[in-house]
Design a protein around this motif. Structure first.
Motif, PDB file in Angstrom:
ATOM      1  N   ARG A 192       0.813  -1.213   0.000  1.00  0.00           N
ATOM      2  CA  ARG A 192       0.000   0.000   0.000  1.00  0.00           C
ATOM      3  C   ARG A 192       0.851   1.270   0.000  1.00  0.00           C
ATOM      4  NH1 ARG A 192      -2.604  -3.985   2.617  1.00  0.00           N
ATOM      5  NH2 ARG A 192      -4.891  -4.117   2.489  1.00  0.00           N
ATOM      6  N   MET A 193       2.170   1.131   0.143  1.00  0.00           N
ATOM      7  CA  MET A 193       3.041   2.303   0.175  1.00  0.00           C
ATOM      8  C   MET A 193       3.080   2.973  -1.188  1.00  0.00           C
ATOM      9  SD  MET A 193       4.043   2.547   3.312  1.00  0.00           S
ATOM     10  CE  MET A 193       5.134   3.948   3.009  1.00  0.00           C
ATOM     11  N   ALA A 194       2.925   4.278  -1.191  1.00  0.00           N
ATOM     12  CA  ALA A 194       2.925   5.050  -2.433  1.00  0.00           C
ATOM     13  C   ALA A 194       4.345   5.401  -2.846  1.00  0.00           C
ATOM     14  CB  ALA A 194       2.117   6.333  -2.241  1.00  0.00           C
ATOM     15  N   PRO A 195       4.617   5.484  -4.137  1.00  0.00           N
ATOM     16  CA  PRO A 195       5.919   5.996  -4.586  1.00  0.00           C
ATOM     17  C   PRO A 195       6.151   7.376  -3.973  1.00  0.00           C
ATOM     18  CG  PRO A 195       4.676   5.076  -6.419  1.00  0.00           C
ATOM     19  CD  PRO A 195       3.741   5.124  -5.263  1.00  0.00           C
ATOM     20  N   GLY A 196       7.356   7.592  -3.477  1.00  0.00           N
ATOM     21  CA  GLY A 196       7.636   8.824  -2.753  1.00  0.00           C
ATOM     22  C   GLY A 196       7.315   8.717  -1.278  1.00  0.00           C
ATOM     23  N   GLY A 197       6.867   7.550  -0.847  1.00  0.00           N
ATOM     24  CA  GLY A 197       6.523   7.336   0.552  1.00  0.00           C
ATOM     25  C   GLY A 197       7.741   7.026   1.402  1.00  0.00           C
ATOM     26  N   THR A 198       7.497   6.880   2.702  1.00  0.00           N
ATOM     27  CA  THR A 198       8.604   6.615   3.614  1.00  0.00           C
ATOM     28  C   THR A 198       8.159   5.755   4.789  1.00  0.00           C
ATOM     29  OG1 THR A 198      10.373   7.666   4.901  1.00  0.00           O
ATOM     30  CG2 THR A 198       8.222   8.680   5.031  1.00  0.00           C
ATOM     31  N   VAL A 199       9.070   4.900   5.221  1.00  0.00           N
ATOM     32  CA  VAL A 199       8.887   4.097   6.424  1.00  0.00           C
ATOM     33  C   VAL A 199       9.944   4.547   7.427  1.00  0.00           C
ATOM     34  CG1 VAL A 199       8.917   1.785   7.430  1.00  0.00           C
ATOM     35  CG2 VAL A 199       8.072   2.120   5.086  1.00  0.00           C
ATOM     36  N   THR A 200       9.506   4.971   8.600  1.00  0.00           N
ATOM     37  CA  THR A 200      10.435   5.370   9.655  1.00  0.00           C
ATOM     38  C   THR A 200      10.152   4.550  10.894  1.00  0.00           C
ATOM     39  OG1 THR A 200      10.535   7.642   8.806  1.00  0.00           O
ATOM     40  CG2 THR A 200      11.304   7.270  11.046  1.00  0.00           C
TER      41      THR A 200
END
Length: 242
Positions: free
Chosen positions: A124-132
């Motif tokens: 479900r992560m969008a391009p340009g997204g981030t996981v922190t």
């Protein structure tokens, strides 16, 4: 359109501060926590969505992702803030049973919460997204089972970054030092320990949840698109790198 943000452990401390920061920016924020009352309180306080979810439990994470919907590329920011210092083991078995229970609790709370949640929502992560993911200075300075779990979190993050990078998604760990106004120590932090932790810093002050939240927010900004696979230390100089 507003960004969509999911924050585990978002009902207190660092997670709550991060939720407040993204909500102030107009994001569509969902926070999770293990207890209904704290989830409802945080959601009402910030005007965000709240979902009861124990991020150590796969079935509860699956229920959470079902609520988020099945559409790919719709989640912009994931913040893995669930974790903490488990209470002393209460196992009535042998000393080795107690050690195992304590280490397994640390592993579950401080590593698997991030691994399971990220695995569940990565499509479900969008391009340009981030996981922190929220790490700890304990990974560098011992810390027993807790430090070992946070060290493993950083190692896993490097692997995650390599997997998500081709899809335009960054992944980083924020290694926090001592942060006041959280539930981390519970009632176990003495004044002497507090003063010693502050004395270790270069700027002679404790960290705040807002310090970490601002770093989380920056990592989700356009200016941080080339930062990935990193462990970023935010500790006032209590632990330095070169």
């Amino acid at each position: 359109m507003p960004r969509t943000v999911l924050i585990t452990g978002g009902t207190s401390g660092i997670g709550l501060a991060a939720a407040a920061r993204f909500a102030a920016d107009g994001a569509d924020v969902t926070v999770t926590g293990r207890r209904q009352e704290t989830v409802e309180r945080a959601a009402k306080e910030l005007g965000v969505h709240g979902v009861v979810c124990d991020a150590t439990e796969p079935r509860q994470i699956e229920a959470l992702t079902a609520r988020l919907g099945d559409t790919r590329g719709t989640l912009d920011v994931l913040v893995n803030a669930a974790g903490g210092l488990p209470r002393a083991a209460t196992d009535d078995g042998s000393p080795l049973d107690e050690v195992r229970a304590q280490w397994e609790a640390n592993w579950a709370q401080n590593l698997m919460t991030a691994v399971l949640t990220t695995t569940a929502v990565r499509e479900r992560m969008a391009p340009g997204g981030t996981v922190t993911s929220i790490g700890s200075i304990g990974a560098e300075r011992g810390g027993g089972g807790y430090g070992a779990a946070k060290a493993a979190l950083a190692a896993w993050n490097a692997f995650l970054s390599a997997e998500l990078g081709p899809h335009g998604v960054t992944a980083n760990v924020i290694s926090a030092g001592y942060v006041e106004n959280t539930n981390f120590f519970g009632d176990r932090l003495t004044r002497e320990r507090h003063d010693a932790l502050v004395a270790e810093t270069h700027n002679k002050r404790p960290g705040t949840p807002q310090d970490i939240a601002e770093t989380v927010f920056f990592l989700a900004s356009p200016g941080a698109r080339h930062i990935t696979g990193q462990t970023i230390h935010v500790n006032g100089g209590a632990y330095t790198t070169r």
